[in-house]
Design a protein around this motif. Structure first.
Motif, PDB file in Angstrom:
ATOM      1  N   VAL A 318       0.861  -1.184   0.000  1.00  0.00           N
ATOM      2  CA  VAL A 318       0.000   0.000   0.000  1.00  0.00           C
ATOM      3  C   VAL A 318       0.894   1.230   0.000  1.00  0.00           C
ATOM      4  O   VAL A 318       1.688   1.429   0.918  1.00  0.00           O
ATOM      5  CB  VAL A 318      -0.928   0.027   1.229  1.00  0.00           C
ATOM      6  N   THR A 319       0.774   2.033  -1.028  1.00  0.00           N
ATOM      7  CA  THR A 319       1.453   3.323  -1.049  1.00  0.00           C
ATOM      8  C   THR A 319       0.563   4.322  -0.335  1.00  0.00           C
ATOM      9  O   THR A 319      -0.550   4.611  -0.796  1.00  0.00           O
ATOM     10  CB  THR A 319       1.719   3.785  -2.489  1.00  0.00           C
ATOM     11  N   LEU A 320       1.025   4.822   0.796  1.00  0.00           N
ATOM     12  CA  LEU A 320       0.188   5.699   1.612  1.00  0.00           C
ATOM     13  C   LEU A 320       0.035   7.068   0.954  1.00  0.00           C
ATOM     14  O   LEU A 320       1.015   7.750   0.663  1.00  0.00           O
ATOM     15  CB  LEU A 320       0.783   5.856   3.006  1.00  0.00           C
ATOM     16  N   ARG A 321      -1.212   7.439   0.741  1.00  0.00           N
ATOM     17  CA  ARG A 321      -1.539   8.744   0.198  1.00  0.00           C
ATOM     18  C   ARG A 321      -2.211   9.619   1.256  1.00  0.00           C
ATOM     19  O   ARG A 321      -2.362  10.817   1.081  1.00  0.00           O
ATOM     20  CB  ARG A 321      -2.465   8.581  -1.010  1.00  0.00           C
ATOM     21  N   ALA A 322      -2.657   8.993   2.332  1.00  0.00           N
ATOM     22  CA  ALA A 322      -3.331   9.695   3.431  1.00  0.00           C
ATOM     23  C   ALA A 322      -3.146   8.857   4.685  1.00  0.00           C
ATOM     24  O   ALA A 322      -2.591   7.752   4.646  1.00  0.00           O
ATOM     25  CB  ALA A 322      -4.817   9.888   3.118  1.00  0.00           C
ATOM     26  N   LYS A 323      -3.624   9.357   5.807  1.00  0.00           N
ATOM     27  CA  LYS A 323      -3.437   8.670   7.087  1.00  0.00           C
ATOM     28  C   LYS A 323      -4.754   8.055   7.562  1.00  0.00           C
ATOM     29  O   LYS A 323      -5.265   8.373   8.621  1.00  0.00           O
ATOM     30  CB  LYS A 323      -2.889   9.637   8.133  1.00  0.00           C
ATOM     31  N   GLY A 324      -5.309   7.162   6.745  1.00  0.00           N
ATOM     32  CA  GLY A 324      -6.529   6.472   7.131  1.00  0.00           C
ATOM     33  C   GLY A 324      -6.239   5.216   7.920  1.00  0.00           C
ATOM     34  O   GLY A 324      -5.086   4.897   8.222  1.00  0.00           O
ATOM     35  N   LYS A 325      -7.296   4.463   8.242  1.00  0.00           N
ATOM     36  CA  LYS A 325      -7.158   3.202   8.961  1.00  0.00           C
ATOM     37  C   LYS A 325      -7.274   2.036   7.984  1.00  0.00           C
ATOM     38  O   LYS A 325      -8.088   2.066   7.070  1.00  0.00           O
ATOM     39  CB  LYS A 325      -8.264   3.064  10.017  1.00  0.00           C
ATOM     40  N   GLY A 326      -6.477   1.010   8.243  1.00  0.00           N
ATOM     41  CA  GLY A 326      -6.598  -0.175   7.404  1.00  0.00           C
ATOM     42  C   GLY A 326      -5.262  -0.827   7.166  1.00  0.00           C
ATOM     43  O   GLY A 326      -4.242  -0.459   7.746  1.00  0.00           O
TER      44      GLY A 326
END
Length: 420
Positions: A318-326
């Motif tokens: 997963v390339t993080l684009r935001a700081k969500g949960k998962g």
């Protein structure tokens, strides 16, 4: 098939996990008893369960310690269990790494070191090399997790900033013989990549690590780059004479667990197809491809005839684009759910076989052709949450999270897609 889809998919997951049960797999791969001492060391999210299983089946005196994730401990009598942080290292992990190195000091040729290694061990064994600090190693770990780089690239970098990875723990045990019992969570099952290979060296050089950092645009502290540019970062090579007497045994893997899952499906009346045990790539893109295959079966009865269960393993990123949960499994599944939106008769489970996906308490989630509609009814925009790396919130809104708890093993991700 008489089971409801969720119950069926849960049975498939349980069969896959059972095939990697530590007690059964360790019993089949025990080394010969040594003339001297037997020291047990280990790291990973299933290390405590492996230690407990080893105690049950080993006929002789043992001592040692293993490190596992907080909340993943198991009762042991002779092998100490230490808990530390995962996926971001902490001071408890730093102390554990130091203690493991001290545990193997001063051993002789007649002594045996048994290394119990499984996925998650890399983060659980911070051991900054040279003048690097724990903060530097945390920065490296966070940058790698956000980079979208495959696990082989991550481990090539990790082992060159560590005093314990890349075979260094086994080198410290020399001249004792080291037997590594490894549960693989790595696509392709290269044992040197599991937990960044504390007891198994590989051929990747610091030059390879520097090339990977440039190729994936990974931003690391200047001190780390300086270290990687120095000979001090060089890791032991596989042909190092200190490893000549050592042995590596792969005791469980995704391939074996997928075969067990397929056998369980057949027992329950559904033919199964294993697509691959080593799928990598961006989770949401892999989800879209799996959805396209499921749609093709549902509408055209090809390339496989329904009813059928599609199985795959491996480790997406997963390339993080935001700081969500998962985590990667919920991200895969939310993309998959968008791809099968409105299609009847498709049901899926994506879950990490260690019981935890990402940083929450779920292993993954379930979905079907109505999942996205139910999310809309609950006021959730599935596509927007996927863009925000917030798949956990999407599945939580419709009560479709899968929470089996820690399983005591780890053979990577399991994706099971039922087309009825």
């Amino acid at each position: 098939m008489t089971l409801a889809p969720k119950a069926f998919l849960t049975s498939i997951f349980e069969a896959a996990v059972a095939a990697a049960d530590p007690e059964r797999t360790i019993r089949d791969h025990l080394p010969e008893r040594p003339k001297g001492r037997t020291i047990v060391i280990g790291a990973g999210k299933g290390a405590a369960q492996m230690a407990a299983a080893f105690e049950k089946v080993w006929d002789g005196p043992i001592e040692g310690l293993v490190v596992t994730r907080y909340g993943y401990g198991a009762p042991t009598k002779r092998i100490e269990v230490i808990e530390a942080a995962h996926p971001v290292p902490d001071k408890a992990g730093l102390e554990a790494g130091q203690r493991l190195l001290r545990q193997v000091e001063g051993l002789g040729e007649d002594d045996l070191v048994v290394a119990l290694v499984c996925g998650g061990g890399s983060a659980l064994l911070p051991a900054p090399a040279g003048s690097l600090t724990l903060e530097d190693e945390i920065a490296v770990n966070e940058a790698l997790l956000a980079s979208g780089a495959p696990i082989s690239v991550m481990n090539a970098i990790r082992k060159h900033v560590s005093a314990i990875k890349g075979g260094r723990l086994a080198a410290a045990a020399h001249p004792a013989r080291v037997v590594s019992l490894i549960v693989s969570d790595i696509p392709g099952d290269n044992p040197a990549l599991v937990a960044s290979g504390p007891t198994v060296p590989d051929a990747a050089s610091r030059a390879d690590a520097l090339k990977a950092i440039e190729a994936y645009g990974i931003e690391l502290p200047e001190r780390v780059i300086a270290h990687l540019n120095s000979p001090e970062a060089d890791a032991p090579r596989p042909d190092d004479k200190r490893f000549a007497r050592n042995e590596v045994k792969l005791i469980a893997s995704a391939a074996v667990s997928l075969e067990a899952a397929a056998a369980e499906a057949k027992r329950l009346g559904i033919e199964a197809v294993i697509l691959s045990d080593s799928i990598e790539g961006e989770a949401r893109e892999v989800g879209s491809v799996h959805a396209a295959i499921a749609r093709e079966i549902a509408t055209r009865n090809r390339p496989f005839q329904k009813p059928v269960l599609l199985l795959s393993g491996g480790e997406t990123t997963v390339t993080l684009r935001a700081k969500g949960k998962g985590g990667r499994n919920t991200e895969f599944l939310l993309s998959f759910a968008l791809g099968i939106d409105g299609f009847d008769g498709i049901h899926a489970l994506a879950a990490d076989t260690d019981g935890i996906d990402g940083s929450e308490d779920n292993a993954g989630a379930f979905c079907d052709g109505e999942t996205v509609r139910r999310m809309r009814a609950a006021g959730v925009d599935a596509r927007a949450l996927l863009a925000a790396n917030n798949a956990w919130t999407a599945f939580d809104a419709v009560d479709d999270l899968f929470v089996p708890g820690p399983t005591g093993t780890n053979v990577n991700d399991l994706r099971a897609i039922l087309v009825r």
